[in-house]
Enzyme design. Structure first.
Site, short mmCIF file in Angstrom:
data_model
loop_
_atom_site.label_atom_id
_atom_site.label_comp_id
_atom_site.label_asym_id
_atom_site.label_seq_id
_atom_site.Cartn_x
_atom_site.Cartn_y
_atom_site.Cartn_z
N ARG A 191 0.79 -1.23 0.00
CA ARG A 191 0.00 0.00 0.00
C ARG A 191 0.82 1.27 0.00
NH1 ARG A 191 -2.96 -3.88 1.57
NH2 ARG A 191 -1.04 -4.48 2.58
N THR A 192 1.79 1.36 0.90
CA THR A 192 2.50 2.63 1.03
C THR A 192 3.23 2.94 -0.26
OG1 THR A 192 2.75 2.18 3.37
CG2 THR A 192 4.10 3.94 2.48
N ARG A 213 11.47 3.91 2.92
CA ARG A 213 11.13 2.99 4.02
C ARG A 213 12.39 2.19 4.35
NH1 ARG A 213 5.99 -0.95 4.34
NH2 ARG A 213 5.11 1.02 5.04
N LYS A 215 25.91 -4.19 -2.80
CA LYS A 215 27.38 -4.15 -2.93
C LYS A 215 28.01 -3.48 -1.73
CE LYS A 215 26.97 -3.55 -7.94
NZ LYS A 215 27.12 -2.56 -9.02
N HIS A 221 5.51 6.15 11.30
CA HIS A 221 4.95 5.98 9.95
C HIS A 221 3.99 7.14 9.70
CE1 HIS A 221 3.58 4.25 6.34
NE2 HIS A 221 3.33 3.01 6.72
C1 NCD Z 1 2.02 -0.96 8.06
C2 NCD Z 1 3.52 -0.77 8.10
O1 NCD Z 1 4.25 -1.05 7.15
O2 NCD Z 1 3.97 -0.33 9.15
N1 NCD Z 1 1.50 -1.13 6.77
C3 NCD Z 1 1.31 -0.05 5.97
O3 NCD Z 1 2.17 0.77 5.78
N2 NCD Z 1 0.09 0.11 5.46
C4 NCD Z 1 1.54 -1.96 9.01
C5 NCD Z 1 2.15 -3.32 9.03
O4 NCD Z 1 3.07 -3.67 8.30
O5 NCD Z 1 1.67 -4.11 9.84
#
Ligand code: NCD
Length: 360
Positions: free
Chosen positions: A56-57, A106, A85, A134
């Site tokens: 999703r993100t 991320r 590397k 997040h």
């Molecule tokens: C979450 C995350 O990556 O922290 N998911 C997301 O970004 N929608 C929650 C999760 O991984 O449980």
């Protein structure tokens, strides 16, 4: 442009809540008039650097940029980039940020995105740094509450599951505790309870919260139930994960005890903490929530590229080469060139990357 002029988003608390609301209101407007925005980012490029898995993100950021008429580059598997590397975070960010206009990152280590922003040549957005924060999921959650509950205050919010490692929970609590008359019910096992530094933030703000073990004891008083996955990848051993797995399962039986206007949220992915049967309940909002995430990210990209609001400094504390953060996962214990920066209070040093406290 000078690096100090970039609007980075590392932690929502770096900005006033009025900015979060600007994003939510703009996202609402984009949802209603998408055509008006379809060329707003023409000629701009967004780089997504995902060192950890995401559906999703990452995709909602990419779809957001494409719907604004911009382009996208990036990786979602560091093993296919020069990271494999041995390239450090600084070099990867430095180079990629010179190709793009905005970097979305991320990373599995807390503080890594802030560390990357220190040397980036364009604004950087935190799409999740380990079990820490997040912020763009929280913007998604704020838009969901705004659309589905019509307000961000006066709500009783239950957060259930892995409150220790769930970065979405940490960011959401920090944000929602800024609005008046919100109350929180923290539903978890002892092993997965909320980290002390966030409880301390709630206490300092005078926010009402209680900790309970059983979901069925709390569900009837909630306006919002935020379910979360047990974060398997953050456990020291598989055995410890298995002990926590399946403790919390929201099913149709438990939903019978809930208010008729409860909103059930979940950042997704779901493992088995909500049964499939609940999906048909009109109070289940998690798929809508995932869709709102794309619009909120469109609004965020637009505001960041238009350089609103006033940028927040990345490090505000004391640079102390003589102190090492006691959190072994903190990025400063993995990338040796980073300045160690702390907010010092008596014999306590709070790390400016991961927020953990070190006794000095
Ligand atoms: C979450 C995350 O990556 O922290 N998911 C997301 O970004 N929608 C929650 C999760 O991984 O449980």
């Amino acid at each position: 442009m000078d690096r100090a002029e970039f609007v980075n988003l590392i932690d929502l608390s770096d900005y006033e809540s009025i900015w979060w609301e600007d994003i939510v209101v703009l996202a609402h407007e984009i949802m209603n008039y998408p055509k008006k925005y379809e060329k707003r980012c023409q000629g701009k490029i967004m780089a997504t650097l995902f060192y950890e898995p995401s559906t999703r993100t990452q995709m909602s950021f990419q779809a957001a940029m494409l719907r604004l008429g911009g382009g996208i580059i990036g990786f979602d598997n560091p093993s296919t980039s020069s990271v494999s590397k041995g390239e450090n975070l600084k070099d990867t960010t430095k180079v990629v940020s010179s190709y793009g206009d905005i970097v979305v990152m991320r990373h599995p280590l807390p503080g890594a995105v802030k560390a990357a922003a220190l040397t980036a040549d364009c604004p950087v957005v935190n799409a999740g740094d380990g079990g820490h924060l997040h912020p763009t999921q929280t913007l998604t959650d704020l838009l969901t509450l705004y659309e589905e509950k019509g307000k961000l205050d006066g709500l009783t919010i239950g957060l259930c599951g892995d409150l220790k490692n769930g970065r979405t929970v940490h960011s959401l609590l920090k944000a929602m505790s800024s609005y008046p008359n919100n109350k929180f019910v923290l539903i978890s096992t002892r092993e997965l309870e909320l980290p002390d530094y966030i409880k301390q933030t709630l206490t300092n703000k005078g926010v009402e919260f209680k900790e309970v073990f059983r979901l069925e004891d709390a569900i009837s008083e909630l306006d919002v139930l935020y379910m979360t996955r047990i974060q398997r990848e953050r456990f020291a051993s598989e055995q410890q994960y298995l002990e926590q797995k399946n403790v919390y399962v929201l099913d149709e039986e438990k939903m019978k005890k809930a208010k008729p206007d409860l909103a059930v949220l979940h950042p997704l992915p779901r493992v088995d903490e909500i049964t499939i049967g609940v999906d048909e309940d009109p109070r289940a909002k998690y798929f809508k929530q995932a869709n709102y995430g794309m619009y909120v990210r469109m609004a965020l990209i637009l505001l960041i590229l238009e350089r609103s609001p006033k940028p927040a400094p990345l490090l505000k504390g004391e640079i102390r080469a003589d102190i090492c953060c006691s959190n072994p996962k903190c990025i400063t214990n993995h990338e040796s060139y980073l300045p160690h920066s702390f907010v010092i209070n008596g014999n306590k040093a709070v790390c400016e990357y991961c927020d953990e406290t070190t006794e000095i």
